[in-house]
Design a protein around this motif. Structure first.
Motif, PDB file in Angstrom:
ATOM      1  N   MET A   1       0.841  -1.186   0.000  1.00  0.00           N
ATOM      2  CA  MET A   1       0.000   0.000   0.000  1.00  0.00           C
ATOM      3  C   MET A   1       0.880   1.240   0.000  1.00  0.00           C
ATOM      4  SD  MET A   1      -3.130   0.936   2.619  1.00  0.00           S
ATOM      5  CE  MET A   1      -2.031   1.201   4.019  1.00  0.00           C
ATOM      6  N   GLU A   2       0.469   2.251  -0.762  1.00  0.00           N
ATOM      7  CA  GLU A   2       1.247   3.479  -0.864  1.00  0.00           C
ATOM      8  C   GLU A   2       1.261   4.247   0.459  1.00  0.00           C
ATOM      9  OE1 GLU A   2      -0.250   5.834  -4.016  1.00  0.00           O
ATOM     10  OE2 GLU A   2       0.034   4.297  -5.552  1.00  0.00           O
ATOM     11  N   GLN A   3       2.315   5.021   0.652  1.00  0.00           N
ATOM     12  CA  GLN A   3       2.419   5.860   1.834  1.00  0.00           C
ATOM     13  C   GLN A   3       1.333   6.939   1.778  1.00  0.00           C
ATOM     14  OE1 GLN A   3       4.431   5.312   4.300  1.00  0.00           O
ATOM     15  NE2 GLN A   3       4.021   7.133   5.553  1.00  0.00           N
ATOM     16  N   PRO A   4       0.449   7.024   2.789  1.00  0.00           N
ATOM     17  CA  PRO A   4      -0.651   7.993   2.726  1.00  0.00           C
ATOM     18  C   PRO A   4      -0.165   9.417   2.965  1.00  0.00           C
ATOM     19  CG  PRO A   4      -0.699   6.848   4.825  1.00  0.00           C
ATOM     20  CD  PRO A   4       0.374   6.197   4.002  1.00  0.00           C
ATOM     21  N   GLU A   5      -0.708  10.352   2.190  1.00  0.00           N
ATOM     22  CA  GLU A   5      -0.430  11.763   2.405  1.00  0.00           C
ATOM     23  C   GLU A   5      -1.349  12.309   3.490  1.00  0.00           C
ATOM     24  OE1 GLU A   5      -0.779  13.783  -1.293  1.00  0.00           O
ATOM     25  OE2 GLU A   5       0.767  12.584  -2.303  1.00  0.00           O
ATOM     26  N   ASN A   6      -1.129  13.558   3.872  1.00  0.00           N
ATOM     27  CA  ASN A   6      -1.971  14.176   4.890  1.00  0.00           C
ATOM     28  C   ASN A   6      -3.392  14.334   4.375  1.00  0.00           C
ATOM     29  OD1 ASN A   6       0.271  14.359   6.518  1.00  0.00           O
ATOM     30  ND2 ASN A   6       0.689  16.494   6.021  1.00  0.00           N
ATOM     31  N   PHE A   7      -4.336  14.477   5.301  1.00  0.00           N
ATOM     32  CA  PHE A   7      -5.729  14.636   4.922  1.00  0.00           C
ATOM     33  C   PHE A   7      -5.946  15.997   4.257  1.00  0.00           C
ATOM     34  CE2 PHE A   7      -6.092  11.584   8.513  1.00  0.00           C
ATOM     35  CZ  PHE A   7      -6.661  10.542   7.789  1.00  0.00           C
ATOM     36  N   SER A   8      -7.023  16.086   3.483  1.00  0.00           N
ATOM     37  CA  SER A   8      -7.280  17.278   2.670  1.00  0.00           C
ATOM     38  C   SER A   8      -7.467  18.528   3.515  1.00  0.00           C
ATOM     39  CB  SER A   8      -8.520  17.050   1.802  1.00  0.00           C
ATOM     40  OG  SER A   8      -8.329  15.935   0.961  1.00  0.00           O
ATOM     41  N   TYR A   9      -8.156  18.387   4.650  1.00  0.00           N
ATOM     42  CA  TYR A   9      -8.434  19.529   5.521  1.00  0.00           C
ATOM     43  C   TYR A   9      -8.050  19.155   6.942  1.00  0.00           C
ATOM     44  CZ  TYR A   9     -11.443  20.715   1.546  1.00  0.00           C
ATOM     45  OH  TYR A   9     -11.932  20.971   0.297  1.00  0.00           O
ATOM     46  N   SER A  10      -7.768  20.167   7.730  1.00  0.00           N
ATOM     47  CA  SER A  10      -7.467  19.951   9.140  1.00  0.00           C
ATOM     48  C   SER A  10      -7.652  21.251   9.886  1.00  0.00           C
ATOM     49  CB  SER A  10      -6.040  19.423   9.340  1.00  0.00           C
ATOM     50  OG  SER A  10      -5.771  19.193  10.708  1.00  0.00           O
ATOM     51  N   GLY A  11      -8.143  21.129  11.117  1.00  0.00           N
ATOM     52  CA  GLY A  11      -8.300  22.300  11.969  1.00  0.00           C
ATOM     53  C   GLY A  11      -7.221  22.342  13.026  1.00  0.00           C
ATOM     54  N   SER A  12      -7.439  23.154  14.037  1.00  0.00           N
ATOM     55  CA  SER A  12      -6.444  23.321  15.102  1.00  0.00           C
ATOM     56  C   SER A  12      -6.944  22.828  16.452  1.00  0.00           C
ATOM     57  CB  SER A  12      -6.047  24.796  15.206  1.00  0.00           C
ATOM     58  OG  SER A  12      -7.190  25.605  15.448  1.00  0.00           O
ATOM     59  N   GLU A  13      -8.236  22.542  16.566  1.00  0.00           N
ATOM     60  CA  GLU A  13      -8.798  22.120  17.843  1.00  0.00           C
ATOM     61  C   GLU A  13      -8.576  20.620  18.056  1.00  0.00           C
ATOM     62  OE1 GLU A  13     -12.783  23.239  18.509  1.00  0.00           O
ATOM     63  OE2 GLU A  13     -12.464  25.371  18.119  1.00  0.00           O
ATOM     64  N   VAL A  14      -8.050  20.294  19.216  1.00  0.00           N
ATOM     65  CA  VAL A  14      -7.823  18.900  19.573  1.00  0.00           C
ATOM     66  C   VAL A  14      -9.096  18.352  20.218  1.00  0.00           C
ATOM     67  CG1 VAL A  14      -6.439  17.291  20.922  1.00  0.00           C
ATOM     68  CG2 VAL A  14      -5.364  19.312  19.898  1.00  0.00           C
ATOM     69  N   VAL A  15      -9.612  17.279  19.653  1.00  0.00           N
ATOM     70  CA  VAL A  15     -10.857  16.693  20.159  1.00  0.00           C
ATOM     71  C   VAL A  15     -10.529  15.748  21.306  1.00  0.00           C
ATOM     72  CG1 VAL A  15     -12.888  15.327  19.549  1.00  0.00           C
ATOM     73  CG2 VAL A  15     -11.865  16.870  17.868  1.00  0.00           C
ATOM     74  N   SER A  16     -11.285  15.846  22.389  1.00  0.00           N
ATOM     75  CA  SER A  16     -11.076  14.964  23.522  1.00  0.00           C
ATOM     76  C   SER A  16     -11.550  13.554  23.186  1.00  0.00           C
ATOM     77  CB  SER A  16     -11.845  15.485  24.744  1.00  0.00           C
ATOM     78  OG  SER A  16     -13.242  15.469  24.500  1.00  0.00           O
ATOM     79  N   GLU A  17     -11.158  12.585  23.992  1.00  0.00           N
ATOM     80  CA  GLU A  17     -11.582  11.208  23.758  1.00  0.00           C
ATOM     81  C   GLU A  17     -13.102  11.087  23.806  1.00  0.00           C
ATOM     82  OE1 GLU A  17      -9.584   8.786  26.582  1.00  0.00           O
ATOM     83  OE2 GLU A  17      -7.691   8.746  25.457  1.00  0.00           O
ATOM     84  N   GLU A  18     -13.729  11.808  24.745  1.00  0.00           N
ATOM     85  CA  GLU A  18     -15.189  11.833  24.810  1.00  0.00           C
ATOM     86  C   GLU A  18     -15.680  12.924  23.861  1.00  0.00           C
ATOM     87  OE1 GLU A  18     -15.718  12.431  29.013  1.00  0.00           O
ATOM     88  OE2 GLU A  18     -15.828  10.282  29.387  1.00  0.00           O
ATOM     89  N   TRP A  19     -15.662  12.612  22.583  1.00  0.00           N
ATOM     90  CA  TRP A  19     -15.861  13.599  21.515  1.00  0.00           C
ATOM     91  C   TRP A  19     -17.218  14.280  21.579  1.00  0.00           C
ATOM     92  CZ3 TRP A  19     -20.089  12.455  18.730  1.00  0.00           C
ATOM     93  CH2 TRP A  19     -20.536  11.133  18.748  1.00  0.00           C
ATOM     94  N   TRP A  20     -18.242  13.589  22.082  1.00  0.00           N
ATOM     95  CA  TRP A  20     -19.587  14.157  22.100  1.00  0.00           C
ATOM     96  C   TRP A  20     -19.694  15.395  22.990  1.00  0.00           C
ATOM     97  CZ3 TRP A  20     -18.111   9.413  23.927  1.00  0.00           C
ATOM     98  CH2 TRP A  20     -18.095   9.239  25.301  1.00  0.00           C
ATOM     99  N   GLU A 233      -8.605  19.018  14.614  1.00  0.00           N
ATOM    100  CA  GLU A 233      -7.307  18.606  14.072  1.00  0.00           C
ATOM    101  C   GLU A 233      -7.401  17.133  13.668  1.00  0.00           C
ATOM    102  OE1 GLU A 233      -2.577  18.412  15.394  1.00  0.00           O
ATOM    103  OE2 GLU A 233      -4.142  18.880  16.856  1.00  0.00           O
ATOM    104  N   THR A 234      -7.108  16.857  12.429  1.00  0.00           N
ATOM    105  CA  THR A 234      -7.228  15.477  11.938  1.00  0.00           C
ATOM    106  C   THR A 234      -5.983  14.648  12.204  1.00  0.00           C
ATOM    107  OG1 THR A 234      -6.512  16.220   9.747  1.00  0.00           O
ATOM    108  CG2 THR A 234      -8.887  16.117  10.155  1.00  0.00           C
ATOM    109  N   GLY A 235      -4.848  15.300  12.427  1.00  0.00           N
ATOM    110  CA  GLY A 235      -3.621  14.559  12.675  1.00  0.00           C
ATOM    111  C   GLY A 235      -3.091  13.892  11.419  1.00  0.00           C
ATOM    112  N   LEU A 236      -2.132  12.994  11.609  1.00  0.00           N
ATOM    113  CA  LEU A 236      -1.521  12.272  10.503  1.00  0.00           C
ATOM    114  C   LEU A 236      -2.247  10.949  10.271  1.00  0.00           C
ATOM    115  CD1 LEU A 236       2.242  12.848  11.390  1.00  0.00           C
ATOM    116  CD2 LEU A 236       0.849  14.127   9.747  1.00  0.00           C
ATOM    117  N   PRO A 237      -2.286  10.482   9.035  1.00  0.00           N
ATOM    118  CA  PRO A 237      -2.985   9.225   8.750  1.00  0.00           C
ATOM    119  C   PRO A 237      -2.484   8.049   9.593  1.00  0.00           C
ATOM    120  CG  PRO A 237      -2.527  10.384   6.712  1.00  0.00           C
ATOM    121  CD  PRO A 237      -1.818  11.144   7.797  1.00  0.00           C
ATOM    122  N   LEU A 238      -1.178   7.945   9.804  1.00  0.00           N
ATOM    123  CA  LEU A 238      -0.658   6.818  10.582  1.00  0.00           C
ATOM    124  C   LEU A 238      -1.079   6.900  12.040  1.00  0.00           C
ATOM    125  CD1 LEU A 238       2.931   6.360   9.091  1.00  0.00           C
ATOM    126  CD2 LEU A 238       0.841   5.094   8.584  1.00  0.00           C
TER     127      LEU A 238
END
Length: 429
Positions: A1-20, A233-238
């Motif tokens: 499988m090819e090395q994945p590039e970064n996602f198309s969009y990303s924000g700056s807010e870090v989502v907590s584990e309890e995302w809701w 923030e979407t982070g890196l694919p890996l």
């Protein structure tokens, strides 16, 4: 499988584990907390993990010797005529297979990975449950809003009906216009029934999700949808691959299949086992422990001719391992797709809402202008009716589009979600 590039969009807010909790909705928080404790399907998944944990523990005992105690007592009478008297035997035996090639250890490792996969399956089920509750909750909120909006539209249509009936009496309006307005009124009344049904059935669905009988559940919805925060923030694919429990589950199953194959390969090698027996025997109880007998034996078994059975099992386990490898790769690709889809849909949904808002504003201006022209006798009532119907439909569409935007954000949070504390402990071995 090819090395994945970064996602198309990303924000700056870090989502907590309890995302809701990003929605800042206390009622939603309460519903999810209750579901994580009381939902029966989730509880079933947890017990499946407990089953896998017990299987792993059972398999690990094969690394230890089996120890058994034996006893036998008999009595023969009459003793003068027959040899015997009391016949008492006590003994202890131990059997142990030396794991020379790591065959047993490989089987234990396989069950350990399957136990981990079961736990990740539970975590994935918890995430799916939280997302389903959030989706159902905001569907209920939207249905409640739609019901309120339709009530307002019914009131508007009834007022217009009174107005045109009065003008019909004055001879300034046709009878067919009254019939057309009556059709619009009945149409909105029919929508009221639909939204009332939606509110009731969605409440029932929420009740089941939180583990309550529908007739005992009476949670009322909010009067508006939540405000959507900035893009997270979407982070890196890996990083996504390492965090998502469904992907972790597939990796654990892959490793379990690898260990199964190792066990199958090592099953072709010789096995060495040891047996130790200690025994006392006597014809009377008084002399039972006077004499002891010990036996230590070794047993070596090597497969010679199995007609390709062991080789076939190796081939089978190798095929299973390859299947799991491809399934793991597919789960990684699916995870990337879910994030990308949610990011693209959110961007496009914003554009659709903006266009719909402009259409609604134009429809309101058009309807207002046509009403003025109708009052002044410059336009037919049919134009006013069509404009009013379009405006009301756009108002309902706006609520639906906003709910879709919330759903897209839920899908994004779910796609990015790792694990969160459900109140139950992870596997510790």
């Amino acid at each position: 499988m090819e090395q994945p590039e970064n996602f198309s969009y990303s924000g700056s807010e870090v989502v907590s584990e309890e995302w809701w909790k990003e929605f800042n909705d206390p009622k939603l928080n309460t519903l999810i907390d209750s579901a994580l404790t009381n939902n029966l399907n989730l509880a079933t998944t947890w017990e499946q993990f407990q089953e896998a944990k017990a299987i792993r523990k059972r398999q690990s005992t094969f690394l230890l010797p089996d120890i058994e105690a034996q006893s036998r007592a008999a009595m023969s009478r009459p003793e003068p005529d027959f040899a015997g008297g009391e016949n008492v035997q006590l003994g202890v035996s131990a059997a142990y297979e030396l794991d020379l090639w790591g065959r047993i250890r490989a089987s234990v490792q396989a069950e350990d990975f399957r136990m981990q996969a079961s736990y990740f399956d539970y975590k994935a089920a918890a995430i799916s449950l939280s997302a389903e509750i959030a989706s159902t909750w905001y569907e209920l909120v939207t249905a409640t809003e739609q019901l309120q909006l339709v009530e307002e539209q019914i009131k508007t249509n009834e007022d217009i009906m009174k107005l045109i009936r009065a003008r019909f009496g004055a001879g300034t309006i046709r009878a067919v216009d009254i019939l057309r307005q009556e059709q619009l009124l009945k149409s909105t009344q029919d929508l009221r029934i639909i939204y009332e049904t939606d509110v009731a059935t969605l409440q029932n669905q929420l009740a089941i999700l939180v583990g309550k009988p529908p007739q005992n559940f009476s949670e009322t919805a909010l009067d508006s949808l939540p405000q959507i925060s900035q893009l997270p923030e979407t982070g890196l694919p890996l990083e996504l691959v390492r965090n998502r429990p469904d992907v972790q589950r597939q990796y654990a199953l892959l490793m379990a299949a690898d260990r199964d194959m190792a066990e199958a390969v090592r099953n072709k090698f010789p096995r060495l086992s040891l047996n130790l027996t200690a025994q006392v025997r006597s014809n009377n109880f008084q002399n039972l422990f006077n004499e002891w007998a010990y036996t230590l034996a070794g047993n070596l078994v090597a497969p010679l001719i199995y007609w390709g059975r062991l080789r076939a099992e190796v081939d089978r386990t190798e095929a299973v391992k390859n299947q799991q490898l491809y399934q793991y790769g597919q789960s990684v690709l699916t995870a990337f797709q879910e994030v990308e889809d949610a990011l693209i849909r959110e961007q496009k949904q914003k554009q659709r809402i903006e266009i719909l808002a402009e259409r609604l504003e134009l429809a309101q201006k058009t309807n207002k202008q046509l009403q003025i022209e109708f009052i002044n006798g410059l336009s037919e009532y049919l134009d006013v009716l069509l404009s009013l119907d379009q405006q009301q439909q756009l108002q309902r569409n706006m609520l639906q589009r906003k709910r879709e935007k919330v759903q897209i954000r839920i899908d994004l949070y779910r796609a990015l979600a790792g694990g969160f504390d459900t109140g139950r402990s992870p596997p510790v071995e």
